[in-house]
Design a protein around this motif. Sequence first.
Motif, PDB file in Angstrom:
ATOM      1  N   THR A 184       5.435  -2.326 -10.083  1.00  0.00           N
ATOM      2  CA  THR A 184       4.873  -1.416  -9.353  1.00  0.00           C
ATOM      3  C   THR A 184       3.331  -2.320  -8.920  1.00  0.00           C
ATOM      4  OG1 THR A 184       4.093   0.640  -9.280  1.00  0.00           O
ATOM      5  CG2 THR A 184       3.868  -0.397 -11.138  1.00  0.00           C
ATOM      6  N   PRO A 185       2.938  -1.799  -7.925  1.00  0.00           N
ATOM      7  CA  PRO A 185       2.060  -2.110  -7.509  1.00  0.00           C
ATOM      8  C   PRO A 185       1.028  -2.121  -8.190  1.00  0.00           C
ATOM      9  CG  PRO A 185       2.026  -0.795  -5.745  1.00  0.00           C
ATOM     10  CD  PRO A 185       2.975  -1.212  -7.193  1.00  0.00           C
ATOM     11  N   GLY A 186      -0.474  -3.090  -8.387  1.00  0.00           N
ATOM     12  CA  GLY A 186      -1.332  -2.757  -9.680  1.00  0.00           C
ATOM     13  C   GLY A 186      -2.229  -2.525  -8.747  1.00  0.00           C
ATOM     14  N   ARG A 187      -3.952  -2.644  -8.944  1.00  0.00           N
ATOM     15  CA  ARG A 187      -5.197  -2.327  -8.050  1.00  0.00           C
ATOM     16  C   ARG A 187      -5.431  -3.134  -7.236  1.00  0.00           C
ATOM     17  NH1 ARG A 187     -10.276  -4.052  -7.834  1.00  0.00           N
ATOM     18  NH2 ARG A 187     -10.008  -5.601  -9.549  1.00  0.00           N
ATOM     19  N   VAL A 188      -4.913  -3.989  -7.128  1.00  0.00           N
ATOM     20  CA  VAL A 188      -5.334  -5.730  -6.608  1.00  0.00           C
ATOM     21  C   VAL A 188      -4.144  -5.632  -5.429  1.00  0.00           C
ATOM     22  CG1 VAL A 188      -6.311  -8.026  -6.099  1.00  0.00           C
ATOM     23  CG2 VAL A 188      -6.622  -6.772  -8.208  1.00  0.00           C
ATOM     24  N   ASN A 189      -3.835  -4.983  -4.935  1.00  0.00           N
ATOM     25  CA  ASN A 189      -3.030  -4.870  -3.883  1.00  0.00           C
ATOM     26  C   ASN A 189      -2.972  -3.766  -2.580  1.00  0.00           C
ATOM     27  OD1 ASN A 189       0.158  -3.468  -3.073  1.00  0.00           O
ATOM     28  ND2 ASN A 189       0.509  -5.845  -3.628  1.00  0.00           N
ATOM     29  N   TRP A 190      -2.410  -4.658  -1.678  1.00  0.00           N
ATOM     30  CA  TRP A 190      -3.008  -3.249  -0.309  1.00  0.00           C
ATOM     31  C   TRP A 190      -2.259  -1.944  -0.026  1.00  0.00           C
ATOM     32  CZ3 TRP A 190       0.704  -7.469  -1.015  1.00  0.00           C
ATOM     33  CH2 TRP A 190       1.695  -7.605  -0.678  1.00  0.00           C
ATOM     34  N   LEU A 191      -1.587  -1.846  -1.245  1.00  0.00           N
ATOM     35  CA  LEU A 191      -0.534  -0.197  -1.672  1.00  0.00           C
ATOM     36  C   LEU A 191      -1.330   0.879  -2.566  1.00  0.00           C
ATOM     37  CD1 LEU A 191       3.351  -0.557  -1.927  1.00  0.00           C
ATOM     38  CD2 LEU A 191       2.206   0.051  -0.120  1.00  0.00           C
ATOM     39  N   THR A 192      -2.297  -0.177  -3.097  1.00  0.00           N
ATOM     40  CA  THR A 192      -3.532   0.868  -3.790  1.00  0.00           C
ATOM     41  C   THR A 192      -4.679   1.306  -2.317  1.00  0.00           C
ATOM     42  OG1 THR A 192      -3.454  -0.303  -5.608  1.00  0.00           O
ATOM     43  CG2 THR A 192      -5.080   0.957  -5.033  1.00  0.00           C
ATOM     44  N   GLU A 193      -4.568   0.773  -1.869  1.00  0.00           N
ATOM     45  CA  GLU A 193      -5.707   0.647  -0.358  1.00  0.00           C
ATOM     46  C   GLU A 193      -5.045   2.026   0.273  1.00  0.00           C
ATOM     47  OE1 GLU A 193      -8.648  -1.671   3.046  1.00  0.00           O
ATOM     48  OE2 GLU A 193      -6.844  -2.777   1.400  1.00  0.00           O
ATOM     49  N   LEU A 194      -3.535   1.464   0.665  1.00  0.00           N
ATOM     50  CA  LEU A 194      -2.823   2.360   1.586  1.00  0.00           C
ATOM     51  C   LEU A 194      -2.632   3.641   0.892  1.00  0.00           C
ATOM     52  CD1 LEU A 194       0.423   1.135   3.321  1.00  0.00           C
ATOM     53  CD2 LEU A 194       0.306   3.721   2.356  1.00  0.00           C
ATOM     54  N   SER A 195      -2.492   3.657   0.000  1.00  0.00           N
ATOM     55  CA  SER A 195      -2.474   5.167  -0.834  1.00  0.00           C
ATOM     56  C   SER A 195      -3.717   5.913  -1.048  1.00  0.00           C
ATOM     57  CB  SER A 195      -1.863   4.819  -2.367  1.00  0.00           C
ATOM     58  OG  SER A 195      -1.095   4.040  -2.306  1.00  0.00           O
ATOM     59  N   THR A 196      -5.320   5.442  -0.727  1.00  0.00           N
ATOM     60  CA  THR A 196      -6.754   6.053  -0.449  1.00  0.00           C
ATOM     61  C   THR A 196      -6.077   6.425   1.101  1.00  0.00           C
ATOM     62  OG1 THR A 196      -7.092   5.258  -2.317  1.00  0.00           O
ATOM     63  CG2 THR A 196      -8.424   5.606   0.006  1.00  0.00           C
ATOM     64  N   MET A 197      -6.176   5.495   1.366  1.00  0.00           N
ATOM     65  CA  MET A 197      -6.028   5.950   3.657  1.00  0.00           C
ATOM     66  C   MET A 197      -5.171   7.154   3.782  1.00  0.00           C
ATOM     67  SD  MET A 197      -5.512   2.029   4.666  1.00  0.00           S
ATOM     68  CE  MET A 197      -4.729   2.455   6.212  1.00  0.00           C
ATOM     69  N   VAL A 198      -4.022   7.430   2.822  1.00  0.00           N
ATOM     70  CA  VAL A 198      -3.053   8.715   3.134  1.00  0.00           C
ATOM     71  C   VAL A 198      -3.571   9.650   2.353  1.00  0.00           C
ATOM     72  CG1 VAL A 198      -1.646   6.476   4.303  1.00  0.00           C
ATOM     73  CG2 VAL A 198      -0.829   7.505   1.838  1.00  0.00           C
ATOM     74  N   GLY A 199      -5.027   9.874   1.883  1.00  0.00           N
ATOM     75  CA  GLY A 199      -5.347  11.362   1.140  1.00  0.00           C
ATOM     76  C   GLY A 199      -4.321  10.774  -0.484  1.00  0.00           C
ATOM     77  N   ALA A 200      -3.983   9.570  -0.752  1.00  0.00           N
ATOM     78  CA  ALA A 200      -3.630  10.157  -1.905  1.00  0.00           C
ATOM     79  C   ALA A 200      -4.010   8.746  -3.118  1.00  0.00           C
ATOM     80  CB  ALA A 200      -1.938   9.970  -2.093  1.00  0.00           C
TER      81      ALA A 200
ATOM     82  N   ASP B 131      -5.486  -4.221 -13.234  1.00  0.00           N
ATOM     83  CA  ASP B 131      -6.250  -4.822 -12.650  1.00  0.00           C
ATOM     84  C   ASP B 131      -5.520  -5.815 -11.947  1.00  0.00           C
ATOM     85  OD1 ASP B 131      -8.385  -5.661 -10.865  1.00  0.00           O
ATOM     86  OD2 ASP B 131      -9.307  -6.700 -12.794  1.00  0.00           O
ATOM     87  N   LEU B 132      -4.092  -6.013 -11.439  1.00  0.00           N
ATOM     88  CA  LEU B 132      -3.221  -7.153 -11.511  1.00  0.00           C
ATOM     89  C   LEU B 132      -2.982  -6.313  -9.573  1.00  0.00           C
ATOM     90  CD1 LEU B 132      -1.234  -7.070 -14.603  1.00  0.00           C
ATOM     91  CD2 LEU B 132      -2.755  -9.015 -13.807  1.00  0.00           C
ATOM     92  N   ALA B 133      -2.087  -7.997  -9.048  1.00  0.00           N
ATOM     93  CA  ALA B 133      -1.769  -7.329  -7.744  1.00  0.00           C
ATOM     94  C   ALA B 133       0.051  -6.514  -8.168  1.00  0.00           C
ATOM     95  CB  ALA B 133      -0.881  -8.133  -7.039  1.00  0.00           C
ATOM     96  N   SER B 134       0.737  -7.205  -9.120  1.00  0.00           N
ATOM     97  CA  SER B 134       1.818  -5.840  -9.346  1.00  0.00           C
ATOM     98  C   SER B 134       2.193  -5.869 -10.836  1.00  0.00           C
ATOM     99  CB  SER B 134       3.285  -7.463  -8.267  1.00  0.00           C
ATOM    100  OG  SER B 134       4.128  -6.816  -8.981  1.00  0.00           O
ATOM    101  N   VAL B 135       2.786  -4.976 -11.302  1.00  0.00           N
ATOM    102  CA  VAL B 135       2.626  -4.412 -12.916  1.00  0.00           C
ATOM    103  C   VAL B 135       4.134  -4.251 -12.937  1.00  0.00           C
ATOM    104  CG1 VAL B 135       1.927  -2.734 -14.619  1.00  0.00           C
ATOM    105  CG2 VAL B 135       0.116  -3.196 -12.360  1.00  0.00           C
ATOM    106  N   GLN B 136       4.324  -5.700 -13.729  1.00  0.00           N
ATOM    107  CA  GLN B 136       5.414  -5.046 -14.548  1.00  0.00           C
ATOM    108  C   GLN B 136       5.427  -4.128 -16.180  1.00  0.00           C
ATOM    109  OE1 GLN B 136       8.313  -8.772 -16.160  1.00  0.00           O
ATOM    110  NE2 GLN B 136       9.067  -7.117 -17.257  1.00  0.00           N
ATOM    111  N   THR B 137       6.491  -2.984 -15.799  1.00  0.00           N
ATOM    112  CA  THR B 137       5.891  -1.775 -16.544  1.00  0.00           C
ATOM    113  C   THR B 137       6.795  -0.932 -17.396  1.00  0.00           C
ATOM    114  OG1 THR B 137       4.915   0.437 -16.930  1.00  0.00           O
ATOM    115  CG2 THR B 137       5.703  -0.027 -14.756  1.00  0.00           C
ATOM    116  N   GLU B 138       7.050  -0.419 -17.784  1.00  0.00           N
ATOM    117  CA  GLU B 138       8.209   0.613 -18.369  1.00  0.00           C
ATOM    118  C   GLU B 138       8.885   1.910 -17.764  1.00  0.00           C
ATOM    119  OE1 GLU B 138      10.321  -1.322 -20.431  1.00  0.00           O
ATOM    120  OE2 GLU B 138       9.665  -3.464 -20.688  1.00  0.00           O
ATOM    121  N   TRP B 139      10.331   2.227 -17.860  1.00  0.00           N
ATOM    122  CA  TRP B 139      10.748   3.792 -17.264  1.00  0.00           C
ATOM    123  C   TRP B 139       9.449   4.794 -18.354  1.00  0.00           C
ATOM    124  CZ3 TRP B 139      16.083   2.936 -17.695  1.00  0.00           C
ATOM    125  CH2 TRP B 139      17.066   2.255 -16.502  1.00  0.00           C
ATOM    126  N   GLU B 140       8.553   4.410 -19.411  1.00  0.00           N
ATOM    127  CA  GLU B 140       8.565   4.953 -20.254  1.00  0.00           C
ATOM    128  C   GLU B 140       6.764   5.087 -20.111  1.00  0.00           C
ATOM    129  OE1 GLU B 140      10.189   3.273 -21.368  1.00  0.00           O
ATOM    130  OE2 GLU B 140      11.940   3.591 -21.861  1.00  0.00           O
TER     131      GLU B 140
END
Length: 263
Positions: free
Chosen positions: A150-166, A174-183
């Motif tokens: 999933t994208p982290g803070r250093v990514n265009w989708l964080t900016e896009l999310s804010t642009m669309v009111g989210a 503080d990463l461009a791409s985050v490897q995380t878990e379902w939990e």
Amino acid sequence: MKIVSICPSNTEIIDYLGLTPLLAGVDDYSDYPREVKSLPQLGPDLSINMDKLESLKPDLVFSSLSVPGMEKNIEELERRNIPHITLNPQSFTDIADDLLTVGKACGIEEHALKRQQEFMDTVERLKTIGNKVSNPPSLYWEWWPKPVFTPGRVNWLTELSTMVGARNLFEDVDLASVQTEWEDVLKRNPDYICLAWVGVRQSRVKPEIVKKRPGWNTLDAVQEDRIFVLEEALYCRPSPLLLKGAEKLARLLHPGLYNDSAI
């Protein structure tokens, strides 16, 4: 002038500037605009056929570090002394800067400046509307299902999310791409789930897969059926196509704020 793009986002930047007629070849994943599929295909963006590329005798090749693993292609371009420019956009400002970089390199600086301004004007219009949302919903963006990316803070989708009111659910990382878990996603309980799997056609992404994950049936987004299956090309590539993606998502999230003349 003869140019080559070995990354879909570069191909889209080139098209936004009206330079598609100069393209002599592209990577296999470049699919916008549609006519580039009739050009010589040079292989997957991480495994470019350099012999075939060199045979095209390009005046300039555009590569991009926004694609992890592109480094080996760049090293080979350097080894063969093939003229190239490497982009690395991570934000909308970076994309705007790259429009000018490509335009200058191709001798259309004045036109590129105009297109750059048009691009940023659209960004600002979207931000102005998005700022009207008083309680921005959280968006869980999923680039890949297993392991989860999933994208982290250093990514265009964080900016896009804010642009669309989210807001991006993982904007605190503080990463461009985050490897995380379902939990972890379950614990964060997003308001919306946005599925845009890299390299996977929209028709092949099934929300049912998400609903079957352990515990995810309790998520607000699942219970309220707030799962969007989105076009990978409009969200996973740092190019001007992100503006189309932003407008589309904005209308899905906040239809009352938008009308045909708003953007």
